[in-house]
Design an enzyme around this catalytic site. Structure first.
Site, short mmCIF file in Angstrom:
data_model
loop_
_atom_site.label_atom_id
_atom_site.label_comp_id
_atom_site.label_asym_id
_atom_site.label_seq_id
_atom_site.Cartn_x
_atom_site.Cartn_y
_atom_site.Cartn_z
N CYS A 96 -8.17 0.44 -3.26
CA CYS A 96 -8.43 1.88 -3.09
C CYS A 96 -8.49 2.59 -4.44
CB CYS A 96 -7.42 2.51 -2.13
SG CYS A 96 -8.01 4.11 -1.53
N HIS A 204 -7.78 -0.70 2.73
CA HIS A 204 -6.35 -0.92 2.53
C HIS A 204 -5.88 -2.19 3.24
CE1 HIS A 204 -5.05 2.75 0.42
NE2 HIS A 204 -6.04 3.34 1.07
N GLU A 206 -3.45 -3.98 2.55
CA GLU A 206 -1.98 -4.10 2.56
C GLU A 206 -1.36 -3.55 3.83
OE1 GLU A 206 -3.61 -1.81 0.99
OE2 GLU A 206 -2.53 0.10 1.16
#
Ligand code: MN
Length: 231
Positions: A96, A204, A206
């Site tokens: 990001c 994203h 994660e």
């Protein structure tokens, strides 16, 4: 175990867990501590995280009305980290804002506000972290992320991702290839083909550590870090 430096973030848990589940040992690094050189001399890889906007003066533009600054000092610190990582070839995964930092650090530019600056833009600001179907991305065949995400793609090139950003890479930095775009043309991944592992994604990954959708990206980083460590 490979040590993975992770740039500071207001919500660290997902980044920490993603690295741990991929078999790496996270090391949090913050503005005002060690220098980028000191950090990179004692870790095996670097991960740059999400956050506010990179100051557009760093790529020669005035601020758009929607500009939201990152924490004080992060721009300079992370740009120095990104440049040092690319210069030394230490494995790097940028996520990001991290992708935007990497691109600006290496001389690229950004779209400052997708809704007002990209004609026909899809919705890229979908607040739910695990809305894994915000939009699709088209992944370039033969790229590093195509290899890593092979089991996650339909028809070998389409992948569904979450999306929480209003900026994106405009002109990719010299030496980098665009390796994923969304159907509206917004750049969603870049990588440096001549580096052992230098990959950046706009979504994203994660946020999915519990269910593992994008674990391969973190495993790729940890594997590259482990290989680099043995040299
Ligand atoms: Mn997006």
């Amino acid at each position: 175990m490979a040590l993975i430096a992770i740039g500071q973030n207001r919500k660290m848990e997902d980044y920490l867990e993603s690295v741990r589940r991929a078999g790496g040992e996270p090391v949090e690094v913050v503005v005002g501590g060690e220098t980028p050189e000191q950090i990179l001399s004692r870790v095996d890889a670097l991960m740059l995280t999400g956050g506010g906007d990179v100051d557009p003066k760093l790529y020669g533009e005035a601020r758009h009305d929607t500009f939201q600054a990152a924490e004080t000092g992060r721009d300079d610190f992370e740009i120095a980290l990104a440049r040092a990582a690319v210069a030394t070839g230490i494995p790097l995964l940028a996520i990001c804002r991290g992708m935007q930092v990497l691109n600006v650090a290496m001389g690229g530019t950004l779209v400052q506000d997708i809704p007002s600056q990209v004609t026909g833009a899809l919705e890229h600001s979908v607040p739910q972290p695990r809305a894994g179907n915000a939009h699709e991305v088209w992944v370039s065949k033969g790229s590093k992320i195509a290899t890593l995400l092979a089991d996650h793609m339909e028809d070998g090139e389409t992948c569904h991702v979450n999306s929480r950003h209003h900026q994106s890479v405009k002109q990719a930095a010299k030496g980098f290839e665009v390796t994923a775009t969304s159907p509206d043309g917004v750049i969603e991944a870049i990588e440096k083909p001549d580096a052992p592992f230098c990959v950046a994604v706009q979504w994203h990954p994660e946020n999915f550590w519990r269910t593992g959708e994008f674990r391969e990206l973190f495993e790729g980083l940890v594997q590259a870090a482990t290989t680099a460590k043995k040299r």
